[in-house]
Design a protein around this motif. Structure first.
Motif, short mmCIF file in Angstrom:
data_model
loop_
_atom_site.label_atom_id
_atom_site.label_comp_id
_atom_site.label_asym_id
_atom_site.label_seq_id
_atom_site.Cartn_x
_atom_site.Cartn_y
_atom_site.Cartn_z
N GLU A 475 0.81 -1.22 0.00
CA GLU A 475 0.00 0.00 0.00
C GLU A 475 0.84 1.27 0.00
OE1 GLU A 475 -2.43 0.02 3.47
OE2 GLU A 475 -0.76 -0.14 4.87
N MET A 476 2.14 1.16 0.38
CA MET A 476 3.01 2.33 0.39
C MET A 476 3.84 2.47 -0.89
SD MET A 476 2.34 3.79 3.24
CE MET A 476 3.66 4.98 3.37
N VAL A 477 4.29 1.36 -1.44
CA VAL A 477 5.15 1.39 -2.63
C VAL A 477 4.80 0.20 -3.53
CG1 VAL A 477 7.11 2.48 -1.45
CG2 VAL A 477 6.94 -0.01 -1.52
N TRP A 478 5.30 0.23 -4.76
CA TRP A 478 5.20 -0.95 -5.60
C TRP A 478 6.48 -1.05 -6.42
CZ3 TRP A 478 4.40 -1.35 -11.09
CH2 TRP A 478 4.30 -0.14 -11.76
N MET A 479 6.68 -2.18 -7.08
CA MET A 479 7.94 -2.39 -7.79
C MET A 479 7.73 -3.37 -8.94
SD MET A 479 9.84 -4.78 -4.94
CE MET A 479 9.22 -6.44 -4.56
N ASP A 480 8.61 -3.27 -9.92
CA ASP A 480 8.71 -4.28 -10.97
C ASP A 480 10.18 -4.47 -11.27
OD1 ASP A 480 9.45 -2.17 -12.61
OD2 ASP A 480 7.56 -2.10 -13.70
N GLU A 481 10.51 -5.13 -12.38
CA GLU A 481 11.91 -5.46 -12.66
C GLU A 481 12.78 -4.21 -12.87
OE1 GLU A 481 11.28 -6.08 -17.48
OE2 GLU A 481 11.84 -7.78 -16.22
N ASN A 482 12.15 -3.07 -13.15
CA ASN A 482 12.92 -1.85 -13.43
C ASN A 482 13.29 -1.07 -12.17
OD1 ASN A 482 12.71 -2.16 -16.31
ND2 ASN A 482 10.56 -1.56 -16.09
N GLY A 483 12.53 -1.25 -11.10
CA GLY A 483 12.83 -0.51 -9.88
C GLY A 483 11.63 -0.40 -8.98
N VAL A 484 11.75 0.49 -7.99
CA VAL A 484 10.66 0.69 -7.02
C VAL A 484 10.04 2.05 -7.28
CG1 VAL A 484 12.36 1.54 -5.33
CG2 VAL A 484 10.10 0.88 -4.55
N TYR A 485 8.71 2.14 -7.08
CA TYR A 485 7.97 3.35 -7.42
C TYR A 485 7.32 3.94 -6.18
CZ TYR A 485 8.76 1.11 -11.85
OH TYR A 485 9.36 0.49 -12.91
N SER A 486 7.61 5.23 -5.96
CA SER A 486 7.09 5.92 -4.78
C SER A 486 6.99 7.41 -5.09
CB SER A 486 8.04 5.70 -3.59
OG SER A 486 7.65 6.43 -2.47
N ASN A 487 5.85 8.00 -4.72
CA ASN A 487 5.65 9.44 -4.91
C ASN A 487 5.92 9.89 -6.35
OD1 ASN A 487 5.05 9.73 -2.20
ND2 ASN A 487 7.15 10.19 -1.63
N ASP A 488 5.35 9.15 -7.32
CA ASP A 488 5.42 9.52 -8.74
C ASP A 488 6.84 9.49 -9.31
OD1 ASP A 488 2.69 9.85 -8.95
OD2 ASP A 488 2.77 11.97 -8.43
N LYS A 489 7.74 8.75 -8.65
CA LYS A 489 9.08 8.60 -9.19
C LYS A 489 9.51 7.15 -9.09
CE LYS A 489 11.11 13.16 -8.99
NZ LYS A 489 12.17 14.03 -8.48
N GLY A 490 10.42 6.76 -9.99
CA GLY A 490 11.00 5.44 -9.94
C GLY A 490 12.42 5.53 -9.42
N TYR A 491 12.88 4.47 -8.75
CA TYR A 491 14.24 4.43 -8.22
C TYR A 491 14.87 3.10 -8.58
CZ TYR A 491 12.55 8.39 -5.49
OH TYR A 491 12.01 9.59 -5.12
N TYR A 492 16.08 3.15 -9.10
CA TYR A 492 16.76 1.95 -9.56
C TYR A 492 17.16 1.06 -8.38
CZ TYR A 492 17.25 4.24 -14.10
OH TYR A 492 17.00 4.86 -15.30
#
Length: 535
Positions: A475-492
């Motif tokens: 419920e706080m974050v999600w992720m796929d093979e490219n990275g983690v997604y939080s607050n409208d940004k992706g992080y490697y």
């Protein structure tokens, strides 16, 4: 207590065991000192305000136009300080976060505003709007279909299934385990022998919410609400009941918690076992009882006897309690030397007695390991599949949200599958997933050509077929093979074997930017549909 602003969990003080919660708060936090300091500071602020109000300033004459401009600027600055810039809507519960530093986000709202949001969410859990089926179809087009089916399976409904949901079985605690202080105990052997996924997220960050999402596929807590007696379609309980399974729910706490005992019965469970049942069967149980339940070892004894004496395929779902504050359960054996635990590890905790937490965590894992030892030596070892995961992270450890945006919410997913059932198994230990994938994995191991509600879930032991399903969602974050997604940004990610991130951000395409919002709305719509309030 939860390291956040006032939110919906504050109503747990009313709905949960109030005395137990207050007792833990007073045990773990210097409440009297905090209240005294708050009152002292309040008096000081009042005194300081009076002093300031009585200061005599030299009169300054301003041009009336400058006077108006300065006042307008002051009003503008005051509004910005209250609610953020006009291009950023900081006053909505859905978008109050503005920083990757959690503490900044949590203090950005005042207590009355936060309580108002929490109350609306609490009331909203008990009321459901009618949804349009056409909109549900639109969500499926945007994301993925609600339903999926298992492949043809010669072992249809022939094997027992055990899903163990362990309290606070977080990977943020497990990473402290090593040869010097093994926090897995006897579970370590099974982690090495069987299937384990560690790039894996819990669905929520509170036991009752994770349980609802995992077992009832519900984003709302409805076990003690207006809909508690309504049959919720397409739950795993219903799927396995229709396949001929006996269903058992075992909880080492009290089954009246959130009305779970009754709710499991309404949804098809044949047998409910809780601390009261176990205290009546095992004389030594009562000595282990704390505010939230009893030691896990007795739960495992009962579950083993259920499988040993079962005459038909049985699904057991259990919820452990030992790794819950106040951390009093520990093994009679010395699982590790607490004096060898490095200061760097102890400093990661936010509680006064981290060694107690480490011992309790090790105890809970060791008891589950003992249970697996018994099963693997039993006459039903080839006819049972065992899955285990954590309900949420271990809460009393600091969160480094610069590098642990996803890892902070991670839990393991463990699977024991007998050799004879391992045909066509595809195993990638670095595959990404979350709670949504647990039952689709079990369905595909045990059922043949059965339709089920998937909601983006996939079997973790079948080759990937749909790239969009290769994600993990909390419920706080999600992720796929490219990275983690939080607050409208992706992080490697740091690498493809961890979900710790580099804190290096990248921009998102429209699908990834909208995904979390769409998925949460989709979940609410599918729940209304299953409750029969779709039009």
């Amino acid at each position: 207590m939860y390291g956040s602003k006032i939110d919906i969990f504050i109503f747990g003080l009313k709905d949960d065991d109030t005395n137990a919660i207050l007792s833990i708060i007073f045990d773990d936090y210097p409440i009297i000192k905090i209240i005294f300091l708050a009152l002292f500071f309040g008096v000081f602020a009042f005194w300081l305000n009076i002093k300031i109000m009585h200061l005599k300033f030299k009169a300054i004459k301003l041009n009336k136009y400058l006077f108006v401009v300065l006042n307008l600027f002051l009003i503008y600055a005051y509004i910005i300080a209250l609610r953020g810039h006009f291009t950023y809507n900081a006053l909505r519960a859905s978008s109050y976060e503005f920083s990757i530093i959690k503490a900044f986000n949590e203090i950005s709202t005042n207590p009355l505003m936060a309580l108002s949001w929490a109350y609306k969410e609490y009331r909203g859990q008990q009321h459901f709007k009618s949804v349009d089926l056409a909109e549900l179809k639109d969500f499926e087009k945007e994301l993925f279909t609600m339903f999926d089916s298992t492949y043809k399976n010669a072992n249809h409904a022939k094997n027992h299934i055990y899903l163990n949901i362990l309290e606070s079985f977080g990977l943020n605690m497990l990473e402290f385990s090593n040869e010097k202080h093994n926090l897995l105990g006897r579970l370590d052997r099974h982690f090495k022998e069987d299937f384990v996924f560690k790039r894996f997220l819990s669905s929520a960050n509170n036991t009752i919410e994770s349980l609802n999402r995992l077992v009832f596929l519900s984003p709302n807590i409805i076990s003690n609400g207006l809909m508690q007696k309504k049959i919720l379609k397409y739950t795993p309980l219903q799927v396995y009941k229709n396949a001929g399974y006996d269903i058992v729910f075992v909880y080492s706490g009290n089954a009246s918690w959130y009305n779970l005992g009754n709710y499991f019965r309404y949804q098809g469970a044949d047998l409910i076992i809780d601390e009261n049942t176990l205290m009546s069967e095992f004389s030594e149980v009562r000595a282990t009882k704390h505010k939230y339940g009893i030691a896990d070892e007795f739960m495992y004894k009962k579950i083993y006897s259920i499988f040993k004496n079962a005459t038909k395929p049985t699904l057991v779902i259990s919820l452990s309690i030992s790794t819950h504050r106040p951390y009093v359960h520990e093994s009679k054996e010395k699982l590790f030397d607490e004096n060898l635990v490095e200061k760097e590890i102890l400093d990661q905790f936010i509680i006064k007695n981290p060694k107690n937490a480490l011992k309790t965590y090790a105890y809970a894992n060791d008891e589950f390991g003992k249970f697996l030892d018994l099963v693997k030596g039993s006459d039903f070892k080839e006819n049972i599949i065992i899955a285990a995961t954590g309900d949420h992270r271990f809460r009393d450890i600091k969160m480094d949200l610069n590098h642990e945006k996803a890892f902070a919410y991670s839990v393991p997913f463990y699977l024991y599958v007998p050799k004879k059932l391992q045909d066509n198994i595809y195993y990638d230990k670095n595959r990404i997933g979350s709670h949504k994938d647990i039952f689709p994995t079990l369905y595909n191991l045990t059922l043949s050509e059965v339709e089920y509600l998937s909601l983006g879930g996939k079997s973790m032991l079948l080759k990937p077929e749909n790239k969009r399903l290769e994600f993990g969602f909390n419920e706080m974050v999600w992720m796929d093979e490219n990275g983690v997604y939080s607050n409208d940004k992706g992080y490697y990610f740091e690498n493809n074997s961890t979900i710790k991130d580099t804190n290096k951000a990248f921009e998102l395409d429209i699908y990834h930017k909208d995904f979390a919002k769409l998925y949460k709305e989709f979940n609410l719509y599918q729940l209304a549909y299953r409750l029969g309030i779709a039009k």
